[in-house]
Design a protein around this motif. Structure first.
Motif, PDB file in Angstrom:
ATOM      1  N   LEU A 134      38.918  42.156   6.182  1.00  0.00           N
ATOM      2  CA  LEU A 134      38.024  41.803   7.292  1.00  0.00           C
ATOM      3  C   LEU A 134      37.602  40.343   7.201  1.00  0.00           C
ATOM      4  O   LEU A 134      37.566  39.631   8.219  1.00  0.00           O
ATOM      5  N   LEU A 135      37.286  39.876   6.008  1.00  0.00           N
ATOM      6  CA  LEU A 135      36.923  38.471   5.819  1.00  0.00           C
ATOM      7  C   LEU A 135      38.133  37.569   6.024  1.00  0.00           C
ATOM      8  O   LEU A 135      38.016  36.483   6.607  1.00  0.00           O
ATOM      9  N   MET A 136      39.297  37.984   5.566  1.00  0.00           N
ATOM     10  CA  MET A 136      40.499  37.169   5.665  1.00  0.00           C
ATOM     11  C   MET A 136      40.930  36.964   7.104  1.00  0.00           C
ATOM     12  O   MET A 136      41.529  35.938   7.459  1.00  0.00           O
ATOM     13  N   LEU A 137      40.627  37.959   7.981  1.00  0.00           N
ATOM     14  CA  LEU A 137      41.076  37.909   9.375  1.00  0.00           C
ATOM     15  C   LEU A 137      39.973  37.523  10.352  1.00  0.00           C
ATOM     16  O   LEU A 137      40.161  37.651  11.565  1.00  0.00           O
ATOM     17  N   SER A 138      38.842  37.068   9.850  1.00  0.00           N
ATOM     18  CA  SER A 138      37.775  36.641  10.746  1.00  0.00           C
ATOM     19  C   SER A 138      38.301  35.565  11.702  1.00  0.00           C
ATOM     20  O   SER A 138      38.956  34.610  11.272  1.00  0.00           O
ATOM     21  N   PRO A 139      38.044  35.694  13.022  1.00  0.00           N
ATOM     22  CA  PRO A 139      38.635  34.748  13.981  1.00  0.00           C
ATOM     23  C   PRO A 139      38.267  33.292  13.717  1.00  0.00           C
ATOM     24  O   PRO A 139      39.085  32.391  13.944  1.00  0.00           O
ATOM     25  N   GLU A 140      37.057  33.032  13.230  1.00  0.00           N
ATOM     26  CA  GLU A 140      36.612  31.658  13.046  1.00  0.00           C
ATOM     27  C   GLU A 140      36.768  31.174  11.605  1.00  0.00           C
ATOM     28  O   GLU A 140      37.213  30.057  11.376  1.00  0.00           O
ATOM     29  N   SER A 141      36.386  32.032  10.638  1.00  0.00           N
ATOM     30  CA  SER A 141      36.353  31.579   9.251  1.00  0.00           C
ATOM     31  C   SER A 141      37.414  32.237   8.367  1.00  0.00           C
ATOM     32  O   SER A 141      37.494  31.926   7.180  1.00  0.00           O
ATOM     33  N   GLY A 142      38.205  33.134   8.905  1.00  0.00           N
ATOM     34  CA  GLY A 142      39.199  33.818   8.094  1.00  0.00           C
ATOM     35  C   GLY A 142      40.291  32.882   7.609  1.00  0.00           C
ATOM     36  O   GLY A 142      40.862  32.108   8.387  1.00  0.00           O
ATOM     37  N   VAL A 143      40.621  32.964   6.332  1.00  0.00           N
ATOM     38  CA  VAL A 143      41.574  32.027   5.754  1.00  0.00           C
ATOM     39  C   VAL A 143      42.972  32.242   6.329  1.00  0.00           C
ATOM     40  O   VAL A 143      43.722  31.268   6.521  1.00  0.00           O
ATOM     41  N   LEU A 144      43.359  33.476   6.643  1.00  0.00           N
ATOM     42  CA  LEU A 144      44.686  33.709   7.205  1.00  0.00           C
ATOM     43  C   LEU A 144      44.794  33.128   8.601  1.00  0.00           C
ATOM     44  O   LEU A 144      45.803  32.496   8.946  1.00  0.00           O
ATOM     45  N   ASN A 145      43.773  33.315   9.424  1.00  0.00           N
ATOM     46  CA  ASN A 145      43.808  32.734  10.768  1.00  0.00           C
ATOM     47  C   ASN A 145      43.771  31.212  10.713  1.00  0.00           C
ATOM     48  O   ASN A 145      44.347  30.540  11.577  1.00  0.00           O
ATOM     49  N   GLN A 146      43.109  30.656   9.705  1.00  0.00           N
ATOM     50  CA  GLN A 146      43.147  29.202   9.538  1.00  0.00           C
ATOM     51  C   GLN A 146      44.559  28.720   9.239  1.00  0.00           C
ATOM     52  O   GLN A 146      45.007  27.699   9.779  1.00  0.00           O
ATOM     53  N   LEU A 147      45.269  29.441   8.383  1.00  0.00           N
ATOM     54  CA  LEU A 147      46.643  29.061   8.068  1.00  0.00           C
ATOM     55  C   LEU A 147      47.553  29.222   9.279  1.00  0.00           C
ATOM     56  O   LEU A 147      48.437  28.387   9.514  1.00  0.00           O
ATOM     57  N   LEU A 148      47.330  30.271  10.070  1.00  0.00           N
ATOM     58  CA  LEU A 148      48.170  30.496  11.239  1.00  0.00           C
ATOM     59  C   LEU A 148      47.948  29.419  12.303  1.00  0.00           C
ATOM     60  O   LEU A 148      48.870  29.099  13.074  1.00  0.00           O
ATOM     61  N   ARG A 149      46.753  28.845  12.354  1.00  0.00           N
ATOM     62  CA  ARG A 149      46.491  27.785  13.333  1.00  0.00           C
ATOM     63  C   ARG A 149      47.273  26.519  13.025  1.00  0.00           C
ATOM     64  O   ARG A 149      47.433  25.656  13.894  1.00  0.00           O
ATOM     65  N   LEU A 150      47.743  26.400  11.792  1.00  0.00           N
ATOM     66  CA  LEU A 150      48.544  25.238  11.441  1.00  0.00           C
ATOM     67  C   LEU A 150      49.943  25.318  12.027  1.00  0.00           C
ATOM     68  O   LEU A 150      50.655  24.311  12.078  1.00  0.00           O
ATOM     69  N   LEU A 336      41.552  38.179  -2.112  1.00  0.00           N
ATOM     70  CA  LEU A 336      40.609  37.820  -3.172  1.00  0.00           C
ATOM     71  C   LEU A 336      39.998  36.442  -2.915  1.00  0.00           C
ATOM     72  O   LEU A 336      38.807  36.221  -3.203  1.00  0.00           O
ATOM     73  N   PHE A 337      40.795  35.517  -2.377  1.00  0.00           N
ATOM     74  CA  PHE A 337      40.240  34.211  -2.031  1.00  0.00           C
ATOM     75  C   PHE A 337      39.184  34.345  -0.938  1.00  0.00           C
ATOM     76  O   PHE A 337      38.135  33.664  -0.978  1.00  0.00           O
ATOM     77  N   ALA A 338      39.443  35.209   0.056  1.00  0.00           N
ATOM     78  CA  ALA A 338      38.457  35.411   1.126  1.00  0.00           C
ATOM     79  C   ALA A 338      37.153  35.975   0.573  1.00  0.00           C
ATOM     80  O   ALA A 338      36.051  35.575   1.005  1.00  0.00           O
ATOM     81  N   LEU A 339      37.244  36.888  -0.375  1.00  0.00           N
ATOM     82  CA  LEU A 339      36.039  37.421  -1.007  1.00  0.00           C
ATOM     83  C   LEU A 339      35.284  36.326  -1.759  1.00  0.00           C
ATOM     84  O   LEU A 339      34.053  36.220  -1.657  1.00  0.00           O
ATOM     85  N   LEU A 340      36.009  35.530  -2.526  1.00  0.00           N
ATOM     86  CA  LEU A 340      35.357  34.469  -3.294  1.00  0.00           C
ATOM     87  C   LEU A 340      34.697  33.448  -2.371  1.00  0.00           C
ATOM     88  O   LEU A 340      33.558  33.027  -2.619  1.00  0.00           O
ATOM     89  N   TRP A 341      35.393  33.086  -1.291  1.00  0.00           N
ATOM     90  CA  TRP A 341      34.821  32.101  -0.362  1.00  0.00           C
ATOM     91  C   TRP A 341      33.566  32.656   0.319  1.00  0.00           C
ATOM     92  O   TRP A 341      32.582  31.929   0.506  1.00  0.00           O
ATOM     93  N   SER A 342      33.578  33.918   0.672  1.00  0.00           N
ATOM     94  CA  SER A 342      32.388  34.530   1.277  1.00  0.00           C
ATOM     95  C   SER A 342      31.234  34.605   0.282  1.00  0.00           C
ATOM     96  O   SER A 342      30.066  34.489   0.669  1.00  0.00           O
ATOM     97  N   ALA A 343      31.547  34.794  -1.003  1.00  0.00           N
ATOM     98  CA  ALA A 343      30.493  34.926  -2.018  1.00  0.00           C
ATOM     99  C   ALA A 343      29.810  33.596  -2.317  1.00  0.00           C
ATOM    100  O   ALA A 343      28.625  33.584  -2.690  1.00  0.00           O
TER     101      ALA A 343
END
Length: 630
Positions: A134-150, A336-343
């Motif tokens: 859920l954190l990884m796919l967040s539309p604004e802050s999700g790390v995967l969506n950030q990578l896909l925007r590239l 795991l990166f998304a969890l760490l970034w949220s923490a």
């Protein structure tokens, strides 16, 4: 008259100690499985609320009439559940089969490391994986969506879309079918595929005409079990499916019993839904039994010329490694990166090096470690997981030995099937059935909402321990027990002193597996736990659920998820390390034990020819006494 066949003065056979122990173990398993399901069925036919202790309760088919009256809703739930569970099952099997094929039947480099990376997500708690996605796919802050925007096209994944839920569920379940497919591929003789290749068949034709027909029974069984596992999963629908997945069965059942303000929970209608899907899973379990019943007809291992084939990847080596890298990124690294970034961030924030330098802090970890409820819920988690694993392994091992050493009768076959059937009960149905049972008996036996209730509920996965104990018992030669019986020991004494030590490594390994499953469990306590008895998984969900009011703290929830995962890793691998050390020492002693027991049997047999029965018993008793001391 021997101890094994004591009789009363009336001439009737008195039950032996082992028989009594087997009956007790069977009764425990019967209470764990049959009673809750019976209460659920009764609730479906008796009243809209609880079946007993309520003045409005009466026998009727009103709940099923209501269920059928909502035909649009009925078919929507069936369709959404079939699409969600079926789609995720197919995707999981495809990924698991591909990974298993690469690690077992190809010359891909780093195969051992790939196996470890595939197994690691099994130890991560399910609610943690769902939260991480859920954190990884967040539309604004999700790390995967950030990578896909590239990438060109401004691609963004909607985390709440139904198709996204299907993919996420499949990613969380890959390890289970992988672990079951690996031994199937390992045990297939590659000479059959080589013969097809020599005959001119391509790899695709060989896979379609030789490999898959040989593997079909095993793969069908894996598919059915993965389907049942997905049907009982609540984590992904609960976090992602409040809109697009609201018709998925697990979430539907949860919604019916979680009444809002001014509403009564609809236990009767929920029980009717549970009965419908219990019939579906029963049919699936029968398909599994029929698929695996004649699996030996397709056996390809023999004592002559067996060798597994290793396929050379050639030019496909780089694409295969890239695909595995993408899989590892999606299942381990990015979540795991998304969890760490949220923490370490105070609010949802897109990753950037500037934010990393100015906005991050690690205070959430300190707050979690200073939280008394965190440690209390962690302690409850360990007690519940350890207690339930002990009950399940103890009862299942005794029953498995009793049935494995008994004559094949209708009763033993029925009990064997019944003890193996808990795998056909989805966790969401088991949780709801246990909830109803404890509510019904609470006026007499106040267990509802207690830790004891959770221990009992977690023990329902007894079939895992039963099948392992049954298979391990069949591998032990009966000569060892015969030596004890000739010496005058009862079957119970023979089991306790000879069989139990030999079964201990298998039982302990299963205990570790069930303990890890217990620490990761979320669906069962979601139905049964209260604030006073909730394990860490439920407390962690409260930290990330915006509806939890004062408990809502997403940064602490993410930090707690990481700490929880590290603890499960440490406990799981620590216990396995202890098992390996114990196995090394036990392996050295086992040879001496078997030789000594065989010598005792041989000495007793010679004594039968040379002495009377009394002398025989004394000679064998002396030998077995020496065996025990060794």
């Amino acid at each position: 008259m021997s101890r094994v066949e004591r009789t009363t003065r009336a001439g009737r056979t008195r039950p032996t100690g082992m028989t009594v122990a087997t009956v007790i173990a069977g009764s425990v398993i019967f209470l764990l499985l049959a009673i809750p399901l019976a209460v659920q069925v009764i609730t479906a036919f008796r009243g809209p609320f609880l079946p007993f202790g309520v003045s409005t309760a009466r026998w009727s088919t009103e709940n099923f009439v209501t269920l059928w009256g909502l035909r649009d809703d009925f078919w929507d739930v069936l369709g959404a559940t079939a699409a969600f569970v079926g789609g995720s099952t197919v995707l999981s099997l495809l990924m698991a089969f591909g990974l298993a094929w690469v690690t077992v039947r190809t010359d891909a480099p780093f195969r051992r490391m790939i196996s470890v990376l595939v197994i690691v997500p099994f130890i991560v708690p399910s609610i943690v994986k769902a939260q991480a996605y859920l954190l990884m796919l967040s539309p604004e802050s999700g790390v995967l969506n950030q990578l896909l925007r590239l990438l060109p096209g401004d691609l963004v994944i909607d985390p709440y879309a139904f198709s996204t839920m299907v993919v996420i569920q499949s990613l969380t379940n890959v390890t289970f079918p992988y672990l079951m497919i690996v031994p199937i591929l390992t045990g297939m003789d590659g000479s059959l595929e080589e013969s097809a290749r020599v005959s001119g068949a391509s790899w695709g034709q060989t896979l379609r005409r030789v490999t898959l027909p040989m593997l079909w029974p095993g793969l069908l069984g894996v598919m059915v079990l993965t389907f049942i596992l997905g049907l009982g999963s609540l984590e992904v629908p609960l976090l992602f499916g409040q809109e697009s997945g609201k018709d998925i069965f697990a979430l539907k059942l949860w919604t019916l019993i979680s009444a809002g303000a001014g509403e009564l929970p609809q236990y009767g209608l929920a029980a009717a839904w549970g009965c419908v899907f219990l019939v579906i899973t029963t049919i699936a379990f029968v398909i599994y039994l029929r698929a695996t019943r004649d699996a030996e007809r397709r056996a390809s291992i023999s004592g002559k010329g067996f060798r597994p084939t290793t396929m050379k990847l050639g030019g496909w080596r780089i694409p295969v490694l890239l695909a595995i890298l993408v899989f590892t990124m999606l299942t381990a690294v990015l979540p795991l990166f998304a969890l760490l970034w949220s923490a370490i961030t105070p609010y949802p924030l897109a990753f950037s090096f500037d934010a990393l330098r100015t906005q991050t802090h690690f205070t959430a970890f300190g707050e979690v470690l200073a939280d008394g409820e965190f440690w209390a819920s962690l302690g409850r988690t360990l007690i519940i997981a350890g207690g339930s694993a002990t009950i399940a392994c103890g009862a299942a091992t005794v029953l498995a030995y009793g049935i494995a050493r008994s004559r094949a009768t209708g009763w033993t076959r029925s009990m064997d099937l019944f003890a193996s059937s808990s795998v056909a009960i989805p966790a969401v149905i088991a949780g709801f059935a246990m909830f109803l049972t404890f509510m019904v008996i609470n006026p007499v036996i106040p267990l509802a909402g207690t830790i004891a209730a959770l221990v009992i509920a977690y023990s329902y996965r007894v079939s895992i321990a039963y099948r392992a104990g049954f298979s391990a018992t069949l591998q032990i030669r009966t000569e060892l027990e015969e030596a004890a019986l000739i010496s005058g020991a009862s079957r119970l004494e023979g089991f306790r002193r000879i069989v139990a030590p030999l079964l201990a490594p298998t039982v302990f390994a299963v205990w570790i597996q069930m303990f890890i499953l217990g620490t990761n469990e979320f669906t069962l306590p979601a139905f049964l736990a209260t604030p006073e008895s909730r394990p860490l998984s439920v407390y962690m969900y409260a930290m990330i659920n915006p509806r939890s009011a004062q408990l809502y703290a997403p940064d602490q929830g993410a930090a707690m998820a990481l700490i929880f995962t590290l603890l499960v890793f440490a406990i799981g691998y620590g216990l396995q390390w202890l098992v390996s050390l114990r196995s090394i020492g036990r392996a050295a002693r086992r040879g001496r034990v078997v030789d000594a027991a065989t010598d005792a049997l041989g000495t007793a047999a010679v004594a039968v020819e040379a002495t009377d029965a009394t002398d025989t018993r004394s000679v064998a008793a002396q030998q077995v006494a020496e065996l025990t001391h060794r």
